[in-house]
Motif scaffolding. Structure first.
Motif, PDB file in Angstrom:
ATOM      1  N   VAL A   1      13.014-159.753  -1.006  1.00  0.00           N
ATOM      2  CA  VAL A   1      12.216-158.679  -1.769  1.00  0.00           C
ATOM      3  C   VAL A   1      11.135-159.425  -2.524  1.00  0.00           C
ATOM      4  N   LEU A   2      10.062-159.394  -2.586  1.00  0.00           N
ATOM      5  CA  LEU A   2       8.971-160.154  -3.217  1.00  0.00           C
ATOM      6  C   LEU A   2       8.484-159.499  -4.456  1.00  0.00           C
ATOM      7  N   THR A   3       8.827-159.503  -5.587  1.00  0.00           N
ATOM      8  CA  THR A   3       8.139-158.808  -6.991  1.00  0.00           C
ATOM      9  C   THR A   3       6.708-159.446  -7.242  1.00  0.00           C
ATOM     10  N   VAL A   4       5.741-158.892  -7.000  1.00  0.00           N
ATOM     11  CA  VAL A   4       4.479-159.182  -7.721  1.00  0.00           C
ATOM     12  C   VAL A   4       3.972-158.541  -8.688  1.00  0.00           C
ATOM     13  N   ALA A   5       3.479-159.197  -9.828  1.00  0.00           N
ATOM     14  CA  ALA A   5       2.850-158.501 -10.709  1.00  0.00           C
ATOM     15  C   ALA A   5       1.389-158.852 -10.919  1.00  0.00           C
ATOM     16  N   THR A   6       0.542-157.868 -11.239  1.00  0.00           N
ATOM     17  CA  THR A   6      -0.933-157.852 -11.282  1.00  0.00           C
ATOM     18  C   THR A   6      -1.553-156.746 -12.073  1.00  0.00           C
ATOM     19  N   ASP A   7      -2.907-156.614 -12.262  1.00  0.00           N
ATOM     20  CA  ASP A   7      -3.330-155.666 -13.003  1.00  0.00           C
ATOM     21  C   ASP A   7      -3.771-154.599 -12.088  1.00  0.00           C
ATOM     22  N   PHE A   8      -4.175-153.247 -12.684  1.00  0.00           N
ATOM     23  CA  PHE A   8      -4.468-152.126 -11.881  1.00  0.00           C
ATOM     24  C   PHE A   8      -5.578-152.508 -11.035  1.00  0.00           C
ATOM     25  N   GLY A   9      -6.527-152.976 -11.563  1.00  0.00           N
ATOM     26  CA  GLY A   9      -7.776-152.886 -10.489  1.00  0.00           C
ATOM     27  C   GLY A   9      -7.574-153.960  -9.623  1.00  0.00           C
TER      28      GLY A   9
END
Length: 329
Positions: A97-105
Motif C-alpha cells: 500500500v502506497l500512501t501519496v499526499a498531494t493537493d486537490f488540483g
C-alpha cells in the motif's frame, strides 16, 4: 446478578466447534493437537458456564443436544466472519500500500486520470491518496511520499523535480467571445477574476503576482470570486464566471477538449513547481522505485505534450522553439 449476555470462555468455543463438527472428542483432540481429556474438560466447563448440556454422551461417540445445535450454528457463523476478516487483513498486508499526499488540483486533474495506467504497470500496488490544500510537514504524516508544490526545499527529505510552474489565464470559450478578448495580458485588468484561496506564505502564483510579472495594474475590481479549492476555481471558469490562472499540464485536457481556452497567448514560468518529496527516513521498496520512475516519466511526457510547456523558458516569457525560424520584424 450475572449478565445473561456475557460471552462464554472463547477458547472453549473453539474446542466445542471442533467436537461438534467431528462428533467425537477424540477426533477433535487430534485436530487441535491436544488430548481427549483436555477437550472433555473444556466442553464440561462450557456446559457449566451455560447451565445446559451441549452433547449427549453415547456409546459410540457424541451427538448434539438442541442447545448444542443452537450454539454451534452461532459459533460457526461468528468464526466464519472472523476468518473472512482475517483473510482480508492478511491479503492487505501481503499487498503493498502506497500512501501519496498531494493537493486537490493535482489529484483531480493529473493523478486520478492516470491511475488506471499505474494499476496496469504495478498491479500488486494499492494506492491511497490523501489531499490537502495546506502546506504540511511530510515527516510528521503517515504518508510514503508527497507530490508537493514549492521551491524544491523540504528539510529532511529528498525532492525530485516533476513539473515546473507554468501559468496561463484560462476561461470558457463563451466568456472569451463575450468579452471580445484579444489574447493580450492587458485584457485581464478589468475582467472578473477567479482566485484560489491561499494561506500565507503563498505557494502558487496568485493574480497579484501575475500582474506584477507582466508590469500591469488592475483598473477595476471586476466582481472577483474566491474559492478554497482549485477544482472549484476551474469549475467556475468552465461555467463562464471569470478568468482563472491555469497550471500546465493540469488544465491541458480541458483546453484540448475545448472546455477552456487560453485567455492570454503567452504562458509564464516561475522558479517553483511540483516535486516528488520523500522523507529520508521512510522505507524504500521496489514498489516505491517503480512509482517514482512512473511519476517522473509520466510528468515528462505530459510536459512534452502540453500545448503550453514546450514554448516557455525559465525567464517567464514565451519564446520560439529552438529550431524554429525567426519571424520577420
Amino acid at each position: 446478578m450475572r449478565d445473561a449476555r456475557r460471552l462464554p470462555p472463547l477458547q472453549s468455543l473453539v474446542f466445542f466447534e471442533a467436537a461438534a463438527r467431528q462428533l467425537s472428542f477424540t477426533a477433535a483432540a487430534r485436530e487441535l493437537g491436544t488430548s481427549q481429556p483436555a477437550v472433555s474438560q473444556r466442553i464440561g466447563l462450557l456446559e457449566d458456564d451455560l447451565g445446559a448440556a451441549l452433547f449427549k454422551r453415547e456409546h459410540r461417540g457424541v451427538s448434539l443436544t438442541p442447545e448444542g445445535l443452537q450454539l454451534v450454528a452461532a459459533v460457526r457463523e461468528s468464526l466464519s466472519g472472523i476468518g473472512e476478516v482475517a483473510a482480508k487483513i492478511r491479503a492487505r498486508r501481503e499487498r503493498q500500500v502506497l500512501t501519496v499526499a498531494t493537493d486537490f488540483g493535482f489529484a483531480t486533474y493529473w493523478l486520478m486520470p492516470r491511475l488506471a495506467t499505474l494499476r496496469e504497470l504495478v498491479p500488486e500496488l494499492d494506492v491511497r491518496i490523501v489531499t490537502s490544500q495546506n502546506q504540511f510537514d511530510i515527516r510528521g504524516e503517515a504518508v510514503d511520499m508527497a507530490i508537493a508544490f514549492g521551491d524544491g526545499q523540504w528539510p529532511g527529505c529528498s525532492a525530485t523535480a516533476l513539473i515546473p510552474e507554468i501559468v496561463v489565464p484560462v476561461c470558457s470559450p463563451a466568456f472569451f467571445a463575450r468579452q471580445r478578448l484579444s489574447g493580450q495580458a492587458a485584457d485581464m485588468r478589468a475582467l472578473p477574476l477567479l482566485h484560489l484561496e491561499s494561506a500565507e506564505p503563498q505557494r502558487w502564483q496568485q493574480w497579484d503576482g501575475w500582474f506584477a510579472a507582466h508590469g500591469l495594474r488592475r483598473t477595476g475590481t471586476g466582481h472577483d470570486l474566491t474559492l478554497n479549492t482549485y477544482p472549484l476555481v476551474i469549475q467556475a471558469a468552465t461555467a463562464g464566471q471569470g478568468v482563472a490562472l491555469g497550471w500546465a499540464p493540469l488544465v491541458d485536457e480541458l483546453v484540448r477538449s475545448g472546455q477552456l481556452v487560453p485567455a492570454v497567448d503567452s504562458p509564464q514560468r516561475t522558479e517553483r513547481g511540483y516535486f516528488l518529496v520523500e522523507p529520508n527516513s521512510r522505507r524504500n521498496s521496489e514498489a516505491l522505485h517503480r512509482f517514482r520512475r512512473w511519476m517522473v516519466q509520466e510528468c515528462a511526457q505530459a510536459l512534452a505534450d502540453s500545448p503550453f510547456g514546450a514554448a516557455v523558458t525559465a525567464t517567464g516569457h514565451s519564446q520560439p522553439e529552438p529550431d524554429a525560424a525567426p519571424t520577420a520584424p
